[in-house]
Design an enzyme around this catalytic site. Sequence first.
Site, PDB file in Angstrom:
ATOM      1  N   GLY A 256      -0.014  -8.186  -4.031  1.00 13.00           N
ATOM      2  CA  GLY A 256      -1.240  -8.892  -4.387  1.00 13.00           C
ATOM      3  C   GLY A 256      -0.880 -10.252  -4.968  1.00 13.00           C
TER       4      GLY A 256
ATOM      5  N   HIS B 120       0.841  -1.197   0.000  1.00 10.03           N
ATOM      6  CA  HIS B 120       0.000   0.000   0.000  1.00 10.03           C
ATOM      7  C   HIS B 120       0.878   1.250   0.000  1.00 10.03           C
ATOM      8  CE1 HIS B 120      -4.054  -1.793   1.241  1.00 10.03           C
ATOM      9  NE2 HIS B 120      -3.226  -2.828   1.101  1.00 10.03           N
TER      10      HIS B 120
ATOM     11  N   ASP C  81      -7.126 -12.485  -3.231  1.00  7.78           N
ATOM     12  CA  ASP C  81      -6.350 -11.239  -3.177  1.00  7.78           C
ATOM     13  C   ASP C  81      -5.674 -10.980  -4.518  1.00  7.78           C
ATOM     14  OD1 ASP C  81      -5.534  -8.877  -1.979  1.00  7.78           O
ATOM     15  OD2 ASP C  81      -3.698  -9.744  -1.155  1.00  7.78           O
TER      16      ASP C  81
ATOM     17  N   LEU D 183       5.754  -8.939  -2.321  1.00 10.04           N
ATOM     18  CA  LEU D 183       4.530  -9.394  -2.970  1.00 10.04           C
ATOM     19  C   LEU D 183       3.551  -8.237  -3.094  1.00 10.04           C
ATOM     20  CD1 LEU D 183       4.183 -12.801  -1.122  1.00 10.04           C
ATOM     21  CD2 LEU D 183       4.566 -12.520  -3.578  1.00 10.04           C
TER      22      LEU D 183
ATOM     23  N   ARG E 269       7.360 -16.028  22.974  1.00  9.43           N
ATOM     24  CA  ARG E 269       7.204 -15.046  24.047  1.00  9.43           C
ATOM     25  C   ARG E 269       6.157 -13.994  23.731  1.00  9.43           C
ATOM     26  NH1 ARG E 269      13.151 -15.588  24.652  1.00  9.43           N
ATOM     27  NH2 ARG E 269      13.481 -16.761  26.578  1.00  9.43           N
TER      28      ARG E 269
END
Length: 376
Positions: A304, A139, A270, A302, A224
Amino acid sequence: MKQAIINTTIHTGEEIINNGVIIIENGTILSVQKEIPNDIETIDLQGNYISAGFIDIQINGGEKLYFSQTPTEETIQDIYESSLKYGTTHILPCLISSSHETILKGIEAVRSYREKHDNGVIGMHLEGPFLNPLKRGAHSIDHVRKPTNTELEEIIRLGKNVIKVITIAPECFTDEQLNMLLESGITISIGHSTVTHKEAQVYFSKGIKLVTHLFNAMTQFGHREPGLVGATFENENVYAPVILDGAHCDYAAAKLAYKLKQDKFFLISDATFLGRKVSSFVWDNFNAHLEDGFYRNEEGSLAGASISMLDAVQNAYNHLDVSADEAIRMATSHVANAIGMGDKIGKIKAGFPASFVQFNADLSIIETLSFDTVTV
């Protein structure tokens, strides 16, 4: 006119019916039964299998057009028609982090399209722009932002009955803003977020029951600090969609996720584009090019996916050690339940849309049978 689909094994989404009969009329399933009525037109599937059509709640583009670049009815039609080729009959076109103006254009395009078409476009998915910049993925940093009350109020008001899913990083919201979304009726999904395990459980307790593309753009499981991934695994009410292409999520990780989530595990594409017909794409500060069958940006991340829901279902069957019936459910009834539409789509059942996928025993032959459906 009534029709009967015959000579088929029916995967209803709840059970498997051998040699069943599906009675349909005007785009709706009237009944599922064993007997073939007299004097009725029949559709003979010649022993093949049938299920409800796939549902994709996160798809960015069709074979030609990208919704965030051109948020128009033409793009929606391209995504819908392209999806039908790969067994998907119901979709939420996805708009990623964009300007406020573009978001409003996308909302209006989907609203106008649905007023004109009674088909499987059931709304839209707004992925962003209210994301954590540290987990923004592909994005654009120019569009990722914190919400203001004014912008959020307008999106909710204009997006009523259009936006079905919104992906947010809840840590970027005030309590007042989060309550605005929780009260809006829009399905909220946590994604592109740095929330801790403890924080995630607090948000889940408020009513959020979905995450966006499990494992990707979120805090990972550690011994943890179990992160958002661990919180999703631990909370039995939270749905976990995966992009099952072997790159966004290793098949071993997906297999573990399925064992833990069961009917809360489902598939999304996606897809940046379907059919791998677009080899390179640049829009604003977003760029993607095909590399070894995957879309990546210029940084190598990546950007999409390039799979269809059909690819995802076949990958589930081939790599997750599940039955064909369970792989189908990951793309139908599980998806519908995740967005609160399990009583409307995703099953072969009386009152549901007459939109189907025909396949053989190993899911290697697929054909979409989509009749004119009613709006849901």
